[in-house]
Design a protein around this motif. Structure first.
Motif, short mmCIF file in Angstrom:
data_model
loop_
_atom_site.label_atom_id
_atom_site.label_comp_id
_atom_site.label_asym_id
_atom_site.label_seq_id
_atom_site.Cartn_x
_atom_site.Cartn_y
_atom_site.Cartn_z
N CYS A 1 -17.03 -7.82 -0.25
CA CYS A 1 -15.93 -7.72 -1.21
C CYS A 1 -14.83 -8.73 -0.89
CB CYS A 1 -15.28 -6.33 -1.14
SG CYS A 1 -16.42 -4.97 -1.41
N ALA A 2 -14.16 -9.21 -1.93
CA ALA A 2 -12.92 -9.97 -1.75
C ALA A 2 -11.82 -8.95 -1.43
CB ALA A 2 -12.57 -10.73 -3.01
N THR A 3 -10.95 -9.30 -0.48
CA THR A 3 -9.94 -8.32 -0.04
C THR A 3 -8.56 -8.95 0.11
OG1 THR A 3 -10.34 -8.78 2.31
CG2 THR A 3 -11.64 -7.00 1.31
N VAL A 4 -7.54 -8.11 0.05
CA VAL A 4 -6.19 -8.54 0.41
C VAL A 4 -5.58 -7.45 1.29
CG1 VAL A 4 -5.13 -7.62 -1.73
CG2 VAL A 4 -3.98 -9.42 -0.45
N HIS A 5 -4.94 -7.85 2.40
CA HIS A 5 -4.38 -6.84 3.32
C HIS A 5 -2.96 -6.46 2.90
CE1 HIS A 5 -1.86 -9.80 5.31
NE2 HIS A 5 -2.89 -10.53 5.66
N GLY A 6 -2.46 -5.36 3.52
CA GLY A 6 -1.16 -4.82 3.13
C GLY A 6 0.03 -5.62 3.65
N GLY A 7 -0.23 -6.58 4.53
CA GLY A 7 0.86 -7.38 5.10
C GLY A 7 1.59 -8.21 4.05
N PHE A 8 0.83 -8.65 3.03
CA PHE A 8 1.48 -9.46 1.99
C PHE A 8 2.57 -8.66 1.29
CE2 PHE A 8 -2.74 -11.44 2.35
CZ PHE A 8 -2.36 -12.74 2.58
N MET A 9 2.22 -7.42 0.91
CA MET A 9 3.20 -6.58 0.22
C MET A 9 4.42 -6.35 1.11
SD MET A 9 2.62 -2.72 -1.23
CE MET A 9 3.99 -1.67 -1.69
N ALA A 10 4.15 -6.09 2.41
CA ALA A 10 5.24 -5.83 3.34
C ALA A 10 6.18 -7.04 3.45
CB ALA A 10 4.68 -5.47 4.72
N VAL A 11 5.59 -8.23 3.53
CA VAL A 11 6.41 -9.44 3.67
C VAL A 11 7.11 -9.77 2.36
CG1 VAL A 11 6.36 -11.93 4.12
CG2 VAL A 11 4.95 -10.37 5.49
N TYR A 12 6.40 -9.67 1.25
CA TYR A 12 6.98 -10.09 -0.02
C TYR A 12 8.06 -9.13 -0.52
CZ TYR A 12 3.19 -13.58 -0.18
OH TYR A 12 2.35 -14.62 0.09
N GLN A 13 7.91 -7.82 -0.23
CA GLN A 13 9.01 -6.93 -0.63
C GLN A 13 10.28 -7.28 0.16
OE1 GLN A 13 10.64 -4.41 1.21
NE2 GLN A 13 9.35 -4.64 3.03
N ALA A 14 10.08 -7.68 1.42
CA ALA A 14 11.23 -8.09 2.24
C ALA A 14 11.83 -9.40 1.70
CB ALA A 14 10.81 -8.26 3.70
N ALA A 15 10.96 -10.31 1.29
CA ALA A 15 11.41 -11.60 0.78
C ALA A 15 12.28 -11.41 -0.47
CB ALA A 15 10.22 -12.49 0.45
N ARG A 16 11.83 -10.55 -1.35
CA ARG A 16 12.58 -10.31 -2.59
C ARG A 16 13.91 -9.60 -2.28
NH1 ARG A 16 14.88 -11.56 -6.76
NH2 ARG A 16 15.11 -10.00 -8.39
N PHE B 1 15.57 -9.95 0.53
CA PHE B 1 16.40 -11.01 1.12
C PHE B 1 17.09 -11.82 0.02
CE2 PHE B 1 16.94 -15.43 2.39
CZ PHE B 1 17.69 -15.31 3.55
N GLU B 2 16.33 -12.12 -1.02
CA GLU B 2 16.88 -12.88 -2.14
C GLU B 2 18.00 -12.11 -2.85
OE1 GLU B 2 13.93 -14.01 -5.03
OE2 GLU B 2 15.20 -15.64 -5.78
N LEU B 3 17.80 -10.82 -3.03
CA LEU B 3 18.83 -9.99 -3.68
C LEU B 3 20.09 -9.91 -2.81
CD1 LEU B 3 16.53 -7.13 -5.01
CD2 LEU B 3 17.83 -8.75 -6.43
N PHE B 4 19.92 -9.81 -1.50
CA PHE B 4 21.08 -9.72 -0.60
C PHE B 4 21.85 -11.04 -0.53
CE2 PHE B 4 18.46 -6.54 2.15
CZ PHE B 4 18.97 -5.45 1.44
#
Ligand code: NAD
Length: 280
Positions: free
Chosen positions: A243-258, A260-263
């Motif tokens: 299967c093609a997969t994506v791990h949960g780290g992306f969500m963790a990093v990208y929610q933080a990135a967004r 950071f942008e709001l702050f």
């Protein structure tokens, strides 16, 4: 002098959070003097009842904003002045921005999931996803999956009423897509194009697989939400099936990135934050 950015996290049992490193690292890269403080209810012997005190203290101390996590994402709403459309739709807030004496609640979890999904599974077939888990993370990722264009979404939770309630709410918000609370996981997997996993299964305290590995086919994609550990048993089993997969780290990093942008008002470098995360 460098511009200052003062932010933090309110939640319980957050001592191992990677958010301080992620936010402060990205702040450095923008030439900001960024401090990200943990306000841990457990360490402070406080409860969500104390949210007004914590929000007031952060605001008086000049914080630009705070992230909010378990068990406060819903409770915090009554102490805010305004909500973003996304936070309103989810009924949950993970980011509060303080500006001109006002508190505005946002939710960046869904954005994080969608961004990770696009990054990791760019060619995923969006015909029919099965999603396991209809809790806090589940609500955000289901919403994001429908925004991504999932045509059909079948929700499963060991608490069937919870899956049912979420399906009903989402159906009202996405009337042109099909959302249901499933009963027979094995047969539903047979007609699904992919799997979103949003239960805690695979974490140290909840080891194992959330479904039998043989229910996965090579043409299923698998999107994992658990990110501690990054490589869950489910992801290992899925990759072994092809299967093609994506791990949960992306969500963790990208929610933080967004967040950071709001702050900060500064556009985060997603690749740089991801690379930083992988070194932590
Ligand atoms: P939660 O307790 O709110 O919800 C979990 C749901 O899963 C519950 O409704 C529970 O009944 C259900 N469940 C548990 N085991 C199940 C099983 N075997 N089969 C079917 N349903 C099952 O928890 P949450 O806050 O939604 O978190 C879920 C996971 O997502 C956690 O591991 C958390 O760390 C992770 N998470 C990741 C991110 C990220 O950024 N990657 C963000 C938030 C949460």
């Amino acid at each position: 002098p460098k511009r200052r950015l003062l932010t933090g996290l309110i939640g319980s049992g957050i001592q191992k959070s990677l958010s301080p490193a992620l936010h402060e690292g990205e702040g450095d890269a923008h030439g900001l003097r960024c401090q990200y403080r943990l306000m841990d209810l457990h360490e402070l012997a406080m409860t969500p009842e104390d949210l007004p005190t914590l929000l007031e203290a952060a605001q008086l101390a000049g914080f630009n904003g705070v992230n909010i996590t378990h068990p406060c994402k819903q409770r915090v709403i009554e102490y805010l002045d305004a909500l973003s459309p996304e936070a309103q739709a989810l009924g949950a807030v993970n980011t509060v921005v303080f500006e001109s004496g006002k508190r505005t609640g946002h939710n960046t979890d869904g954005w994080g999931f969608a961004q990770g999904f696009r990054h990791g599974l760019p060619t995923a077939d969006l015909t029919h996803a099965v999603q396991l888990g209809a809790g806090g993370a589940g609500a955000a990722v289901a919403h994001a999956a429908l925004n991504l264009g999932m045509q059909r979404l079948s929700l499963f939770d060991q608490d069937h009423d919870r899956a049912q309630a979420l399906a009903q709410r989402l159906q009202g918000q996405f009337p042109d897509q099909q959302i249901d609370a499933g009963h027979h996981l094995e047969t539903t997997m047979q007609s699904a194009s992919g799997l979103i996993h949003a239960t805690p299964t695979g974490m140290a305290a909840h080891p194992g697989l959330p479904l039998p590995a043989e229910w996965l086919r090579p043409d299923h994609w698998v999107a994992e939400v658990v990110y501690v550990p990054l490589e869950t048993e489910l992801l290992r089993a899925a990759r072994a099936q092809g299967c093609a997969t994506v791990h949960g780290g992306f969500m963790a990093v990208y929610q933080a990135a967004r967040a950071f942008e709001l702050f900060s008002g500064c556009a985060p470098d997603l690749g740089r934050m991801l690379a930083h995360f992988e070194q932590l």
